[in-house]
Design an enzyme around this catalytic site. Structure first.
Site, PDB file in Angstrom:
ATOM      1  N   LYS A 125      88.834  17.597  33.849  1.00 18.16           N
ATOM      2  CA  LYS A 125      87.618  18.015  34.551  1.00 18.16           C
ATOM      3  C   LYS A 125      87.903  19.322  35.263  1.00 18.16           C
ATOM      4  CE  LYS A 125      83.401  16.503  35.401  1.00 18.16           C
ATOM      5  NZ  LYS A 125      82.548  15.596  34.577  1.00 18.16           N
ATOM      6  N   ASP A 165      78.339  19.954  33.726  1.00 20.72           N
ATOM      7  CA  ASP A 165      78.249  18.867  34.706  1.00 20.72           C
ATOM      8  C   ASP A 165      77.274  19.403  35.763  1.00 20.72           C
ATOM      9  OD1 ASP A 165      79.705  16.162  35.449  1.00 20.72           O
ATOM     10  OD2 ASP A 165      79.543  17.247  37.330  1.00 20.72           O
ATOM     11  N   THR A 208      73.218  12.319  27.597  1.00 17.89           N
ATOM     12  CA  THR A 208      73.690  11.455  28.687  1.00 17.89           C
ATOM     13  C   THR A 208      72.555  10.537  29.135  1.00 17.89           C
ATOM     14  OG1 THR A 208      75.111  13.278  29.377  1.00 17.89           O
ATOM     15  CG2 THR A 208      74.922  11.416  30.886  1.00 17.89           C
TER      16      THR A 208
HETATM   17  P1  NDP Z   1      72.424  18.783  37.287  1.00 20.36           P
HETATM   18  O1  NDP Z   1      73.045  19.888  38.025  1.00 20.36           O
HETATM   19  O2  NDP Z   1      71.596  19.069  36.095  1.00 20.36           O
HETATM   20  O3  NDP Z   1      71.533  17.900  38.258  1.00 20.36           O
HETATM   21  C1  NDP Z   1      72.081  17.332  39.402  1.00 20.36           C
HETATM   22  C2  NDP Z   1      70.979  16.623  40.166  1.00 20.36           C
HETATM   23  O4  NDP Z   1      71.573  15.850  41.201  1.00 20.36           O
HETATM   24  C3  NDP Z   1      70.023  17.595  40.849  1.00 20.36           C
HETATM   25  O5  NDP Z   1      68.762  17.002  40.943  1.00 20.36           O
HETATM   26  C4  NDP Z   1      70.686  17.763  42.210  1.00 20.36           C
HETATM   27  O6  NDP Z   1      69.792  18.176  43.228  1.00 20.36           O
HETATM   28  C5  NDP Z   1      71.187  16.379  42.474  1.00 20.36           C
HETATM   29  N1  NDP Z   1      72.349  16.461  43.362  1.00 20.36           N
HETATM   30  C6  NDP Z   1      73.483  17.172  43.137  1.00 20.36           C
HETATM   31  N2  NDP Z   1      74.329  17.061  44.177  1.00 20.36           N
HETATM   32  C7  NDP Z   1      73.709  16.299  45.071  1.00 20.36           C
HETATM   33  C8  NDP Z   1      74.062  15.834  46.348  1.00 20.36           C
HETATM   34  N3  NDP Z   1      75.261  16.143  46.904  1.00 20.36           N
HETATM   35  N4  NDP Z   1      73.165  15.030  46.964  1.00 20.36           N
HETATM   36  C9  NDP Z   1      71.975  14.708  46.387  1.00 20.36           C
HETATM   37  N5  NDP Z   1      71.592  15.126  45.183  1.00 20.36           N
HETATM   38  C10 NDP Z   1      72.446  15.904  44.536  1.00 20.36           C
HETATM   39  O7  NDP Z   1      73.639  17.803  36.905  1.00 20.36           O
HETATM   40  P2  NDP Z   1      73.683  16.629  35.849  1.00 20.36           P
HETATM   41  O8  NDP Z   1      72.354  16.011  35.679  1.00 20.36           O
HETATM   42  O9  NDP Z   1      74.408  17.127  34.669  1.00 20.36           O
HETATM   43  O10 NDP Z   1      74.673  15.609  36.571  1.00 20.36           O
HETATM   44  C11 NDP Z   1      74.213  14.527  37.370  1.00 20.36           C
HETATM   45  C12 NDP Z   1      75.298  13.467  37.451  1.00 20.36           C
HETATM   46  O11 NDP Z   1      75.584  12.972  36.135  1.00 20.36           O
HETATM   47  C13 NDP Z   1      76.637  13.945  38.013  1.00 20.36           C
HETATM   48  O12 NDP Z   1      77.234  12.866  38.711  1.00 20.36           O
HETATM   49  C14 NDP Z   1      77.448  14.223  36.749  1.00 20.36           C
HETATM   50  O13 NDP Z   1      78.830  14.147  36.998  1.00 20.36           O
HETATM   51  C15 NDP Z   1      76.977  13.084  35.869  1.00 20.36           C
HETATM   52  N6  NDP Z   1      77.175  13.248  34.441  1.00 20.36           N
HETATM   53  C16 NDP Z   1      76.691  14.332  33.774  1.00 20.36           C
HETATM   54  C17 NDP Z   1      76.845  14.428  32.418  1.00 20.36           C
HETATM   55  C18 NDP Z   1      76.267  15.555  31.639  1.00 20.36           C
HETATM   56  O14 NDP Z   1      76.371  15.524  30.406  1.00 20.36           O
HETATM   57  N7  NDP Z   1      75.624  16.539  32.261  1.00 20.36           N
HETATM   58  C19 NDP Z   1      77.577  13.413  31.656  1.00 20.36           C
HETATM   59  C20 NDP Z   1      77.976  12.264  32.438  1.00 20.36           C
HETATM   60  C21 NDP Z   1      77.791  12.222  33.779  1.00 20.36           C
HETATM   61  P3  NDP Z   1      69.797  19.712  43.719  1.00 20.36           P
HETATM   62  O15 NDP Z   1      69.101  20.478  42.623  1.00 20.36           O
HETATM   63  O16 NDP Z   1      69.054  19.687  45.000  1.00 20.36           O
HETATM   64  O17 NDP Z   1      71.229  20.103  43.885  1.00 20.36           O
HETATM   65  O1  2IT Z   2      80.977  13.463  33.270  1.00 24.55           O
HETATM   66  C1  2IT Z   2      80.848  13.731  32.059  1.00 24.55           C
HETATM   67  O2  2IT Z   2      81.147  12.910  31.189  1.00 24.55           O
HETATM   68  C2  2IT Z   2      80.330  15.054  31.701  1.00 24.55           C
HETATM   69  N1  2IT Z   2      79.989  15.826  32.591  1.00 24.55           N
HETATM   70  C3  2IT Z   2      80.266  15.457  30.260  1.00 24.55           C
HETATM   71  C4  2IT Z   2      81.604  15.906  29.785  1.00 24.55           C
HETATM   72  C5  2IT Z   2      81.631  16.494  28.393  1.00 24.55           C
HETATM   73  O3  2IT Z   2      82.712  16.966  28.040  1.00 24.55           O
HETATM   74  O4  2IT Z   2      80.631  16.465  27.671  1.00 24.55           O
END
Ligand code: NDP
Ligand code: 2IT
Length: 444
Positions: A125, A165, A208
């Site tokens: 990561k 992420d 995801t």
């Molecule tokens: P994005 O940046 O697209 O979206 C993040 C969302 O979460 C936004 O709405 C953001 O709000 C909110 N957020 C972020 N930080 C905080 C915080 N500290 N408190 C409250 N809300 C928060 O990210 P993703 O959708 O990609 O990721 C979301 C989650 O999913 C994370 O935990 C990530 O690790 C996990 N994940 C992502 C994957 C992927 O493929 N993208 C795969 C697997 C897991 P704001 O805009 O106000 O910051």
């Molecule tokens: O938390 C996760 O699994 C991700 N942010 C996606 C990682 C990836 O390599 O697609």
């Protein structure tokens, strides 16, 4: 913990002031105690001591110049955790809260998640405390280029393959890929989540969120239920949240709330996802705007209140530790019977204890959000064979992978007499493949 208590003590001594990392390690080691009893050769080979120690950690300076001509300095990280079953693989997070503890907890979880997908990917990561909010495209580009000026030395299609992420989506991956190509002259799949015109996979953007809902379908099928007619809360309004909402709606669920880090909207008519996409994906705006444009919606400042809304199902898709014990109790009081995590580690240990004490169906992120990295694995395959598959082909493979993750986690739980405990099942099933590979490869 008995056999593994010493391992955890050593981790605490070595890594003080890293609360998120210690939280993730403690949960996994608790699950693995029975495994240590059953497989003494893993204990003798030091598998547990080795798996909690990253193979390599890189921390670097990221200087860049903002639009006003001022020099800015951020900190960059890449933690290459475990390469026993494949090249390091895991996302890059840009958020002001990023520090070594956050990147290590994410990298550690990624080992087991990637193993669960059945694909050959190790765990890693990375990220930075850079905040993309409010930055111009040019500022984001300059930052990404500076970030890659250091990171390119350590990544590669067969070495370490980053992806998105929080705060890193198609725009940022494009800039980082472009700079990597410029520095190395290599046109290969060093990133996943790339644009569709330069090696990206169809369905990676959706994967995801879609995968999370496919996983929920498996959980519900086991109790002879479906999503049809169920009320659902989705926290966040980013990549994972949007596509979780889309897929849940396609199965007849009513999603009534979404959020961002400032607050949440409740829409009794059900979320209008096209409007959310317009505000978040096109305008890069705030969720508050949704209530301005949609009369049936109410906006409330602050994130925690979303968990007090009556619901059948909760899908936390924002960030770590967003549901604490108090919020978990509020969910139970509001009728919630299933929690499946789209985010990584969104539930505190206190919250998980509340789900378990109240018999909720509960899926930990390392199982239920694995569809994103699984589809990244499919992107790597397509890049290697220099082909691209149709949306339907990728989506079908994703569905198969989510089914098999559910089956493997629930079978592992059954095998050890912990029927229905997907935390245990996911940790053990994910661990065993990596441990066998580490054992076979000797003390390295
Ligand atoms: P994005 O940046 O697209 O979206 C993040 C969302 O979460 C936004 O709405 C953001 O709000 C909110 N957020 C972020 N930080 C905080 C915080 N500290 N408190 C409250 N809300 C928060 O990210 P993703 O959708 O990609 O990721 C979301 C989650 O999913 C994370 O935990 C990530 O690790 C996990 N994940 C992502 C994957 C992927 O493929 N993208 C795969 C697997 C897991 P704001 O805009 O106000 O910051
Ligand atoms: O938390 C996760 O699994 C991700 N942010 C996606 C990682 C990836 O390599 O697609």
């Amino acid at each position: 913990m008995k056999i593994l208590a010493g391992v955890f003590e050593q981790v605490k001594l070595r890594n003080p002031n890293e609360p998120e990392y210690l939280q993730a390690v403690e949960e996994v080691l608790e699950s693995l105690e029975i495994v240590a009893e059953k497989y003494p050769h893993f204990v003798k080979a030091g598998i547990f001591e080795r798996i909690v120690e990253p193979e390599r950690q890189i921390i670097f300076r990221v200087p860049w110049v903002d639009d006003n001509g001022n020099v800015q300095v951020n900190r960059g990280f890449r933690v290459q955790y475990n390469s026993a079953i494949g090249p390091y693989k895991g996302g890059i997070r840009f958020h002001p809260s990023v520090n070594l503890s956050v990147i290590k907890f994410l990298g550690f979880e990624q080992i087991f998640k990637n193993s669960l997908t059945g694909l050959p990917m190790g765990g890693g990561k990375g990220g930075s405390d850079f905040d993309p909010k409010g930055k111009s495209d040019n500022e984001v580009m300059r930052f990404c280029q500076s970030f890659m000026n250091e990171l390119y030395k350590y990544v590669g299609a067969d070495v370490d393959v980053p992806a998105g992420d929080i705060g890193v989506g198609g725009r940022e991956v494009g800039y980082m890929f472009g700079q990597y190509k410029r520095l190395t002259d290599l046109y290969h799949g060093v990133f996943t989540g790339k644009g569709l015109d330069f090696g990206g996979s169809l369905a990676r953007t959706q994967a995801t969120g879609y995968g999370l809902v496919y996983f929920v379908n498996e959980m519900l099928a086991d109790v002879n239920e479906t999503l049809e007619g169920k009320t659902v809360l989705v926290s966040g309004s980013g990549n994972v949240a949007i596509y979780a909402c889309e897929k849940a709606q396609s199965f007849g669920a009513k999603v009534v709330a979404m959020s961002d880090s400032n607050g949440y909207v409740y829409d009794e008519e059900g979320i209008d996802l096209a409007l959310v996409k317009q505000i978040k994906e096109v305008e890069r705006g705030r969720i508050k705007e949704y209530a301005v444009r949609k009369p049936s919606a109410v906006y409330t400042e602050g994130c925690k209140g979303i968990w007090t809304i009556k619901t059948d199902i909760a899908l936390p898709c924002a960030t770590q530790n967003e549901i604490d014990e108090e919020s978990a109790k509020a969910l139970v009081a509001g009728g919630c019977r299933l929690v499946a995590e789209g985010a990584n580690m969104p539930s505190t240990p206190g919250a998980i204890a509340v789900y378990q004490a109240n018999g909720l169906l509960y899926a930990p992120g390392k199982a239920s959000n694995a569809g994103g990295v699984a589809t990244s694995g499919l992107e790597m395959s397509q890049n290697s064979i220099r082909m691209s598959w149709s949306f339907e082909e990728v989506d079908e493979k994703l569905q198969g992978i989510m089914k098999s993750i559910y089956k493997n986690a629930s079978d592992a739980a059954k095998e050890f007499g912990k029927d229905g405990d997907l935390v245990f099942g996911a940790n053990v099933a994910g661990f065993l493949k990596v441990a066998k590979a580490m054992y076979a490869q000797g003390v390295v």
